[in-house]
Design a protein around this motif. Structure first.
Motif, short mmCIF file in Angstrom:
data_model
loop_
_atom_site.label_atom_id
_atom_site.label_comp_id
_atom_site.label_asym_id
_atom_site.label_seq_id
_atom_site.Cartn_x
_atom_site.Cartn_y
_atom_site.Cartn_z
N LYS A 191 0.81 -1.22 0.00
CA LYS A 191 0.00 0.00 0.00
C LYS A 191 0.84 1.28 0.00
O LYS A 191 0.35 2.34 -0.33
CB LYS A 191 -0.89 0.04 1.25
CG LYS A 191 -2.16 -0.76 1.13
CD LYS A 191 -3.01 -0.62 2.38
CE LYS A 191 -3.56 0.75 2.61
NZ LYS A 191 -4.80 1.09 1.93
N ASN A 215 -6.16 -0.39 -1.54
CA ASN A 215 -5.70 0.65 -2.47
C ASN A 215 -4.35 1.17 -2.01
O ASN A 215 -3.94 0.93 -0.88
CB ASN A 215 -6.71 1.82 -2.46
CG ASN A 215 -6.98 2.31 -1.04
OD1 ASN A 215 -7.79 1.70 -0.33
ND2 ASN A 215 -6.31 3.36 -0.61
N SER A 234 -8.22 -1.05 3.43
CA SER A 234 -8.76 -1.00 2.08
C SER A 234 -7.63 -1.32 1.09
O SER A 234 -6.47 -0.97 1.32
CB SER A 234 -9.36 0.37 1.81
OG SER A 234 -8.43 1.39 2.14
N HIS A 257 -7.16 12.49 1.56
CA HIS A 257 -7.31 11.04 1.58
C HIS A 257 -8.32 10.71 0.50
O HIS A 257 -8.91 11.60 -0.08
CB HIS A 257 -7.85 10.62 2.95
CG HIS A 257 -7.47 9.23 3.35
ND1 HIS A 257 -6.89 8.94 4.55
CD2 HIS A 257 -7.59 8.04 2.72
CE1 HIS A 257 -6.68 7.64 4.64
NE2 HIS A 257 -7.10 7.08 3.54
N SER A 283 -10.60 4.01 -2.23
CA SER A 283 -10.80 2.60 -1.88
C SER A 283 -11.44 1.88 -3.06
O SER A 283 -12.31 2.44 -3.73
CB SER A 283 -11.71 2.49 -0.66
OG SER A 283 -11.14 3.10 0.46
MG MG Z 1 -8.20 3.00 3.52
#
Ligand code: MG
Ligand code: TXA
Length: 343
Positions: free
Chosen positions: A76, A169, A167, A256, A175
């Motif tokens: 990630k 991503n 998540s 985010h 996400s």
């Molecule tokens: Mg997340």
């Protein structure tokens, strides 16, 4: 090097042909129970398994395997001090991971699990620093998705205790709400024995409501499908306290959940810009209508896919008319406020 694959060396100086497809992680569509068992075994053996939940797809690892968990962070690109949610198959697993569980948290679990809610509780010794980011609390969730629940139950039947899953991503990105989005986000960082389980489109589309249960009364850290009023009316809690102590919390960054496109909130869209709004709002001339949800549920369901659509189609600016009011609309506004943030 042939077109069918690549030769790799095996024992005693010999080599064998490995097909290209055997070098990539596998995507399993509509997994059968046997395939879910295989995925549970892969987790137990220390591999990563991306799986659907009702909120968004998670990137799972055995929560007791430090090496596997560390791969989540490298795939990630997530800072290592940001805690992960441990996914469990039922409330019965709660006291393995948490101690001093307040009565109100048990009530929340009973009412909303399996479901889109994460509880932050005081950690037991099982929840190590590499899960909690060094904090003395742990995030726990029982997801409400049949494939995810089957995976967790099979994993536990192999002796596993819980599956850590953020998540699926890259850090700060949107996400994924379907397996293709997982593939686009992270497949290049996955290894041959990792898996992606394809269970179709996530039914909710935004991440779980996170509730801090480490204080005398609960406090919502991240808005989601389960809303303040659901909690307040169910429990007649006089107040959901605001955060009284500092909790490290990656969803708490100003920026985010961001696409590449610039997100503009509640502006009048102009020619060439993308536009996401409830269907009752008309599309001005020359504006590219990306989605027209009829209500807030659909808004959440379509949101991340709509923003991904903008990126795939090189739409550089997207105007979103944010839904007003409380409940799920608040969670949608929360994600969009972070998506639009520019440093
Ligand atoms: Mg997340
Ligand atoms: O819906 C969801 O919650 C999805 C699915 C896969 O379950 N998961 C998810 O995970 O959104 P992630 O890591 O992308 O976001 C979880 C958030 C992070 O912001 C993390 O900081 C916070 O939960 N979190 C986890 N454990 C925590 C803890 N002990 N204290 C405070 N925040 C915590």
């Amino acid at each position: 090097m042939g077109t069918r694959g690549v030769r790799v060396s095996v024992k005693s100086g010999r080599s064998k042909l490995v097909k290209w497809d055997d070098l990539r992680m596998q995507i399993i569509s509509n997994p059968t129970h046997d395939e879910i068992k295989k995925a549970a075994k892969a987790l137990k053996d220390g591999h990563l398994v991306a799986f659907p939940t009702e909120t968004v797809y998670g990137l799972g690892a055995d929560a007791n395997n430090e090496k596997a968990v560390s791969r989540i962070y490298s795939v990630k690109g997530r800072p290592i001090d940001h805690p992960l949610i441990v996914h469990i198959s039922s409330t019965n697993q709660l006291d393995k991971w948490a101690i001093n569980i307040p009565d109100y948290a048990l009530k929340l679990a009973k009412k909303f699990w399996p479901g889109p809610m994460t509880l932050i509780l005081k950690r037991s010794d099982l929840a190590k620093d590499y899960i909690t980011g060094g904090q003395d609390s742990v995030g726990l969730r029982v997801p409400n998705q049949s494939g995810a629940l089957a995976l967790l139950a099979e994993f536990e039947s192999l002796g596993g205790m819980g599956v850590a899953a953020p998540s699926a991503n890259k850090f700060m990105a949107l996400s994924p709400t379907n397996a293709q989005a997982v593939q686009e986000e992270i497949s290049e960082y996955l290894e041959v024995k990792d898996l992606i389980l394809d269970g179709g489109q996530c039914s909710i589309g935004i991440e779980s409501t996170i509730i801090d249960c480490t204080g005398a009364s609960p406090s919502i850290l991240r808005a989601g499908y389960i809303t303040f009023s659901d909690l307040n009316t169910t429990f007649k809690l006089s107040s959901f306290q605001s955060q009284s102590h500092v909790i490290r919390f990656s969803g708490n960054f100003k920026k985010h959940y961001s696409p590449k496109a610039k997100v503009l909130l509640d502006k009048v869209p102009v020619e060439g810009q993308g536009f996401i709004a409830l269907s009752k709002f008309a599309t001005p001339e020359g504006v590219i209508r990306i989605s027209s949800p009829t209500n807030e549920l659909e808004f959440a369901y379509l949101l991340y896919e709509s923003l991904r659509f903008a990126d795939k189609n090189k739409i550089l600016e997207v105007v979103v008319k944010t839904p007003s009011g409380n409940g799920l609309a608040e969670a949608i506004r929360d994600r969009l406020n972070k998506a639009q943030y520019v440093d």
